[in-house]
Write an enzyme that holds these catalytic residues in place. Structure first.
Site, mmCIF file in Angstrom:
data_model
loop_
_atom_site.group_PDB
_atom_site.id
_atom_site.type_symbol
_atom_site.label_atom_id
_atom_site.label_comp_id
_atom_site.label_asym_id
_atom_site.label_seq_id
_atom_site.Cartn_x
_atom_site.Cartn_y
_atom_site.Cartn_z
ATOM 1 N N HIS A 158 79.515 86.582 123.514
ATOM 2 C CA HIS A 158 80.913 86.184 123.350
ATOM 3 C C HIS A 158 81.414 85.327 124.509
ATOM 4 C CE1 HIS A 158 80.977 88.761 119.952
ATOM 5 N NE2 HIS A 158 80.982 89.898 120.631
ATOM 6 N N ASP A 193 73.572 90.271 116.122
ATOM 7 C CA ASP A 193 74.630 91.221 116.459
ATOM 8 C C ASP A 193 75.666 91.175 115.333
ATOM 9 O OD1 ASP A 193 76.017 92.508 119.250
ATOM 10 O OD2 ASP A 193 77.446 91.728 117.785
ATOM 11 N N HIS A 195 78.823 91.066 115.441
ATOM 12 C CA HIS A 195 79.967 90.207 115.731
ATOM 13 C C HIS A 195 79.541 88.744 115.844
ATOM 14 C CE1 HIS A 195 81.114 94.216 117.292
ATOM 15 N NE2 HIS A 195 82.276 93.904 116.754
ATOM 16 N N ASP A 282 74.492 96.943 116.957
ATOM 17 C CA ASP A 282 75.750 97.337 116.328
ATOM 18 C C ASP A 282 75.797 96.939 114.853
ATOM 19 O OD1 ASP A 282 75.865 94.667 116.987
ATOM 20 O OD2 ASP A 282 77.759 94.782 118.075
#
Length: 342
Positions: A158, A193, A195, A282
């Site tokens: 991120h 991931d 996200h 995740d």
């Protein structure tokens, strides 16, 4: 397959963050890395500490002024706000018109895009050695290894070119991918991931030598929001070199594997000579930040399909939080990948 990790990565220890307007226990805890490290030891992986490659590989990807801000930011914040204050930005410049201020609180808002990445006393060392771990993984590939696992913590995907975001300070996967371009003409980075790899998208969007693909739920309704839409495919030299594959919330293993296949097909078409994987556990059904439903065998199958690309590969750890199956998912993926490349 060697693994790399440095104990200084445990020094970043945030207690709380803000989510939907409420303070809650921070998900990105040192214990995550300890569990992954202990699994590696139990499964007889060779774990080495990274060498110190300095700031140059980090500044090759990130704004040098952002990098230079971080080493002293926490100490400056505490000196001004006191030791009991939470070291997060409380002022933001909007869409970046203006100039970087000199005040620490103004600088926090300038270089930190949200409140999820509080600075603690050990944050700089942890972020620095997390990046060095990714660089060492890339160095292992440059030296001729088939694969390497970089146990990076804090995670990185991120982190924007010029700002911290979403638990991340430095974009370890992009740093590794850029490092690989010393040898490989075309590199691919695939983000599995749950996200959006929004920081990676920000960094790589105008690059034509690194293909980026991210699998994630629709950013219109799921964090990290803003970036990661299907029509964001790159600009300039990077036109066509970015790919976002959107998943439905609650997507099954078969849905995720089908999306992975789409991404891997695009990487083959790109002609990648080396691969970086932003590896997030995740995706697990029982992860505290769960949005899709992958189980240990699903992670094992992801590993088989990634290994079947037969590309020199750096696995860079991203998310995967303190849910019941974290160690099991990591074991399933990493042991399967190790066996598949033998």
């Amino acid at each position: 397959m060697k693994a790399f990790f440095d104990a200084r990565q445990l020094g970043h220890a945030p207690n709380i963050y803000f989510r939907r307007g409420a303070a809650m226990p921070h998900q990105e805890q040192p214990r995550r890395a300890e569990l992954l490290r202990d699994m590696l030891i139990a499964e007889n992986f060779s774990i080495s500490a990274p060498r110190d490659h300095g700031l140059a590989p980090i500044k090759a990807v990130h704004d040098p002024d952002y990098v230079d801000f971080l080493p002293t930011a926490h100490a400056r914040f505490v000196a001004d706000a006191g030791p009991d204050a939470l070291a997060i930005p409380t002022a933001h410049p909007g869409r970046r018109r203006g100039k970087e201020p000199k005040d620490i609180h103004g600088q926090m808002g300038w270089w930190m895009t949200d409140t999820s990445t509080p600075l603690t006393e050990g944050s700089w060392d942890a972020a620095y050695w997390s990046a060095q771990t990714a660089i060492e993984g890339a160095e292992e590939i440059l030296s001729g290894a088939r694969a390497a696992y970089a146990l990076c913590r804090p995670p990185g995907h991120h982190a924007m070119r010029d700002g911290a975001n979403g638990f991340c300070f430095f974009n370890n996967a992009c740093i590794a991918a850029h490092h690989l371009t010393r040898k490989f003409r075309k590199v691919a980075l695939i983000d599995v991931d749950v996200h959006t790899g929004n920081g990676s998208l920000d960094i790589l969007y105008e690059r034509g030598d690194i293909f980026f693909c991210s699998l994630h739920p629709d950013p219109r309704t799921y964090p990290t929001f803003y970036l990661g839409h299907a029509d964001e495919t790159g600009e300039g030299e990077g036109e066509g070199a970015s790919m976002n594959i959107l998943l439905e919330k609650g997507a099954s293993e078969s849905d995720v594997l089908a999306a992975l296949d789409r991404g891997l097909s695009a990487i083959r078409d790109f002609g990648a000579e080396a691969l970086v994987v932003s590896l997030g556990f995740d995706m697990a059904a029982d992860d505290p930040l769960a949005a899709v439903a992958v189980y240990p065998e699903g992670f094992a199958e992801m590993a088989r399909r990634l290994a079947a690309m037969k590309l020199p590969t750096v696995l860079v750890q991203e998310g995967g939080y303190l849910g019941p199956s974290l160690s099991d998912n990591a074991r399933a993926f990493l042991t399967t990948f190790r066996e598949a490349i033998r």
